[in-house]
Write a protein that holds these residues in place. Structure first.
Motif, mmCIF file in Angstrom:
data_model
loop_
_atom_site.group_PDB
_atom_site.id
_atom_site.type_symbol
_atom_site.label_atom_id
_atom_site.label_comp_id
_atom_site.label_asym_id
_atom_site.label_seq_id
_atom_site.Cartn_x
_atom_site.Cartn_y
_atom_site.Cartn_z
ATOM 1 N N ALA A 1 0.831 -1.206 0.000
ATOM 2 C CA ALA A 1 0.000 0.000 0.000
ATOM 3 C C ALA A 1 0.867 1.259 0.000
ATOM 4 N N ALA A 2 1.897 1.259 0.837
ATOM 5 C CA ALA A 2 2.761 2.446 0.922
ATOM 6 C C ALA A 2 3.504 2.674 -0.390
ATOM 7 N N LEU A 3 4.000 1.607 -0.976
ATOM 8 C CA LEU A 3 4.777 1.746 -2.217
ATOM 9 C C LEU A 3 3.892 2.163 -3.390
ATOM 10 N N CYS A 4 2.620 1.813 -3.336
ATOM 11 C CA CYS A 4 1.728 2.094 -4.469
ATOM 12 C C CYS A 4 0.856 3.329 -4.237
ATOM 13 N N LEU A 5 1.046 3.993 -3.103
ATOM 14 C CA LEU A 5 0.151 5.105 -2.765
ATOM 15 C C LEU A 5 0.090 6.150 -3.877
ATOM 16 N N LEU B 1 1.105 10.017 9.071
ATOM 17 C CA LEU B 1 0.392 8.759 9.282
ATOM 18 C C LEU B 1 1.393 7.603 9.362
ATOM 19 N N HIS B 2 1.224 6.715 10.335
ATOM 20 C CA HIS B 2 2.145 5.580 10.480
ATOM 21 C C HIS B 2 2.174 4.767 9.188
ATOM 22 N N ARG B 3 3.350 4.312 8.820
ATOM 23 C CA ARG B 3 3.505 3.633 7.526
ATOM 24 C C ARG B 3 2.656 2.370 7.420
ATOM 25 N N PHE C 1 -0.964 5.480 15.540
ATOM 26 C CA PHE C 1 -1.522 5.969 14.286
ATOM 27 C C PHE C 1 -0.539 6.862 13.545
ATOM 28 N N CYS C 2 0.370 7.485 14.300
ATOM 29 C CA CYS C 2 1.280 8.446 13.676
ATOM 30 C C CYS C 2 2.734 8.062 13.922
#
Ligand SMILES: [Zn+2]
Length: 365
Positions: free
Chosen positions: A210-214, A243-245, A236-237
């Protein structure tokens, strides 16, 4: 007369020498054994398992199956499409231990070994990195095979891969790299595909993917996962307020609360239709060029990883899950590359065997 041996076809990728046996490195994590080999053995043993008939040939020999494919480690170029130079400098070095200590959480906050006895290791950590690189290569190849116009089924299953927690600058959650994103970026580099769906059914949220494709407008990610527990049990942060990864959103996240297993399949089916609607809107009516299915087995009720306990799906439910995803994609003529992902303990191979019997009965492998 010898019957065709499905495991000689390239639509089922099996490398007998890439199993990552945690105990060999001194890790005290529930060990699935050589899960891919167990799948192959079960497929070769008629009647040894479940649902679909007439898939295993008694004339197949395991030695023959072991010829299936021998993967070379993914190149530094393949890895550099996903990971930062700083991270690769460490994990590809002669001493990758600083990176792997994070990936496998080998020390606690006080610096004490955590599920780790280095003295019990029989293989160096560089061996683990080499195997993980070959998992990346397998996923890259599976996507390439699924996209090959000569592959009538537009299907490939790789008995490995699924390192969906890998981030750009760090590995985590037993995932030294992110083979999924490496594979889609390799396909783009080869100019064989542009738009992708990633459908992640592992018990743990696909946070690295998710992070890599955001910020990738041509990839849509769906993750159906445990609503609580790792990696969603932290803050959460981040310390800097971002926002936490682990919580960077997928295109569509479907958290399933503990005790709500009965809602899993309806939620997944609705989610697939939502994914299609969202992407059609964003892509001017176009669908993906291919889908990567991260078919984790750790939602299985017999999985032995403590952090996967909130999901307790039966073998039948996992069979329904996998058939649902396959049919949804096949009905839309979307090439599909499947990878094995999470699964821990002595029965972690069973859902894979079950699905591959179905795949064989449908002429896919
Ligand atoms: Zn998992």
């Amino acid at each position: 007369m010898l019957r065709p041996c499905p495991w000689r076809t390239p639509m089922l990728l099996y490398d007998p020498d890439i199993a990552i046996r945690f105990s060999a490195y001194g890790f005290q994590i529930p060990d699935p054994g050589d899960r891919a080999a167990r799948v192959i053995c079960d497929l070769l043993e008629p009647g040894s398992q479940t649902t679909e008939p007439d898939t295993a040939s008694t004339e197949c020999h395991l030695d023959g199956a072991r010829q299936s494919v021998l993967l070379e480690p993914a190149s530094a170029e393949d890895l550099a499409r996903v990971h930062t130079p700083e991270y690769l400098d460490v994990i590809l070095s002669d001493d990758p231990s600083p990176a792997l200590h994070v990936v496998y959480e080998l020390f606690d906050e006080q610096g004490r070994p955590n599920r780790y006895d280095p003295a019990a290791a029989t293989l160096p950590l560089t061996d683990l990195v080499d195997r993980a690189r070959r998992h990346v290569a397998g996923t890259i190849r599976a996507v390439a095979i699924a996209l090959d116009p000569a592959n009538a089924g537009r299907f490939c299953y790789f008995l490995g891969g699924g390192m969906h927690h890998g981030m750009a600058g760090e590995g985590r959650g037993f995932c030294p790299f992110n083979d999924i994103v490496a594979a889609l970026r390799a396909a783009r580099a080869a100019d064989t595909a542009k738009r992708f769906w990633i459908i992640d059914t592992d018990a743990h949220r696909g946070d690295g993917t998710a992070a890599l494709c955001l910020e990738d407008p041509d990839t849509a990610t769906l993750s159906i996962h445990m609503a609580s527990g790792w990696p969603l049990d932290g803050p959460f942060c981040e310390a800097d307020g971002r926002l936490h990864r682990a919580r960077i959103p997928s295109t569509l996240d479907i958290p399933v609360a503990e005790g709500c297993d009965a809602f899993y399949l309806p939620a997944l089916e609705k989610g697939l239709h939502t994914l299609e609607s969202v992407t059609h809107a964003n892509w001017n009516g176009a669908g993906p060029d291919a889908a990567i299915v991260v078919a984790g087995c750790d939602p299985y009720k017999h999985d032995e990883l403590p952090s996967a306990r909130p999901l307790q799906l039966t073998l039948e439910q996992l069979g329904q899950r996998d058939r649902l995803v396959h049919r949804f994609l096949a009905q839309r003529s979307i090439p599909q590359a499947w990878i094995m992902a999470g699964g821990y303990g002595s029965r972690a191979h069973e859902p894979v065997t079950q699905f591959l019997r179905y795949a064989a009965s449908n002429g896919l492998i």
